[in-house]
Design a protein around this motif. Structure first.
Motif, PDB file in Angstrom:
ATOM      1  N   ALA A  31      45.580  10.417  34.694  1.00  0.00           N
ATOM      2  CA  ALA A  31      45.560  11.620  33.865  1.00  0.00           C
ATOM      3  C   ALA A  31      44.459  11.559  32.811  1.00  0.00           C
ATOM      4  O   ALA A  31      43.890  12.576  32.433  1.00  0.00           O
ATOM      5  N   ILE A  32      44.147  10.363  32.361  1.00  0.00           N
ATOM      6  CA  ILE A  32      43.074  10.191  31.375  1.00  0.00           C
ATOM      7  C   ILE A  32      41.725  10.080  32.067  1.00  0.00           C
ATOM      8  O   ILE A  32      40.729  10.643  31.619  1.00  0.00           O
ATOM      9  N   ALA A  33      41.672   9.342  33.170  1.00  0.00           N
ATOM     10  CA  ALA A  33      40.408   9.074  33.844  1.00  0.00           C
ATOM     11  C   ALA A  33      39.817  10.314  34.498  1.00  0.00           C
ATOM     12  O   ALA A  33      38.588  10.463  34.537  1.00  0.00           O
ATOM     13  N   GLY A  34      40.662  11.194  35.004  1.00  0.00           N
ATOM     14  CA  GLY A  34      40.157  12.393  35.669  1.00  0.00           C
ATOM     15  C   GLY A  34      39.272  13.250  34.771  1.00  0.00           C
ATOM     16  O   GLY A  34      38.112  13.507  35.105  1.00  0.00           O
ATOM     17  N   PRO A  35      39.777  13.686  33.625  1.00  0.00           N
ATOM     18  CA  PRO A  35      38.928  14.474  32.718  1.00  0.00           C
ATOM     19  C   PRO A  35      37.716  13.696  32.210  1.00  0.00           C
ATOM     20  O   PRO A  35      36.641  14.279  32.035  1.00  0.00           O
ATOM     21  N   ALA A  36      37.872  12.388  31.999  1.00  0.00           N
ATOM     22  CA  ALA A  36      36.733  11.586  31.545  1.00  0.00           C
ATOM     23  C   ALA A  36      35.636  11.563  32.608  1.00  0.00           C
ATOM     24  O   ALA A  36      34.446  11.678  32.294  1.00  0.00           O
ATOM     25  N   LEU A  37      36.032  11.424  33.861  1.00  0.00           N
ATOM     26  CA  LEU A  37      35.064  11.427  34.958  1.00  0.00           C
ATOM     27  C   LEU A  37      34.372  12.784  35.061  1.00  0.00           C
ATOM     28  O   LEU A  37      33.142  12.854  35.218  1.00  0.00           O
ATOM     29  N   SER A  79      26.145   6.782  21.766  1.00  0.00           N
ATOM     30  CA  SER A  79      27.488   7.128  21.288  1.00  0.00           C
ATOM     31  C   SER A  79      28.569   6.538  22.184  1.00  0.00           C
ATOM     32  O   SER A  79      29.612   6.111  21.694  1.00  0.00           O
ATOM     33  N   LEU A  80      28.324   6.474  23.487  1.00  0.00           N
ATOM     34  CA  LEU A  80      29.302   5.858  24.388  1.00  0.00           C
ATOM     35  C   LEU A  80      29.435   4.364  24.119  1.00  0.00           C
ATOM     36  O   LEU A  80      30.543   3.820  24.130  1.00  0.00           O
ATOM     37  N   ALA A  81      28.319   3.703  23.877  1.00  0.00           N
ATOM     38  CA  ALA A  81      28.360   2.264  23.569  1.00  0.00           C
ATOM     39  C   ALA A  81      29.126   2.028  22.265  1.00  0.00           C
ATOM     40  O   ALA A  81      29.954   1.108  22.177  1.00  0.00           O
ATOM     41  N   LEU A  82      28.875   2.853  21.271  1.00  0.00           N
ATOM     42  CA  LEU A  82      29.579   2.732  19.989  1.00  0.00           C
ATOM     43  C   LEU A  82      31.071   2.975  20.177  1.00  0.00           C
ATOM     44  O   LEU A  82      31.908   2.246  19.641  1.00  0.00           O
TER      45      LEU A  82
END
Length: 115
Positions: A31-37, A79-82
């Motif tokens: 449920a979390i990974a889907g929107p993140a992808l 920003s992703l690394a941070l």
């Protein structure tokens, strides 16, 4: 024999509960990974759409979009690394019950990002 049957039943119940918890955890992760992808895939798609529309304006405009797209990608990568560094540290501190340190680290992260 009754004790053995009871032990077998308890083992079966425990195994079923573990499987149910694993399936529940898997569902939560999905449920979390889907929107993140989908969010991750949106950036390249938007770049293609930008290129298609701006290419109608000429090569100078297309070059400007290409340059700004690279800058945007660099900002996103930083920003992703941070975010990854902060979230793992905050999660570890929270799991250890070190709430004030976790809050302080979150505040430092926000200052680094926006300050």
């Amino acid at each position: 024999a009754a004790a053995s049957d009871a032990a077998d039943a308890a083992t079966s119940i425990a195994a079923a509960a573990t499987a149910a918890n694993k399936n529940d955890d898997d569902a939560k992760i999905k449920a979390i990974a889907g929107p993140a992808l989908l969010g991750t895939l949106a950036d390249p798609l938007l770049s293609v759409v930008d290129t298609a529309w701006v290419s109608r304006l000429g090569t100078t405009a297309l070059g400007a979009v290409a340059a700004s797209s690279e800058i945007f990608t660099l900002v996103i990568a930083v920003s992703l690394a941070l975010r990854e560094a902060a979230s793992s540290t905050i999660a570890r501190l929270t799991a250890q019950g070190r709430w004030r340190e976790a809050e302080a680290h979150g505040a430092k992260t926000l200052l680094t990002a926006f300050g």
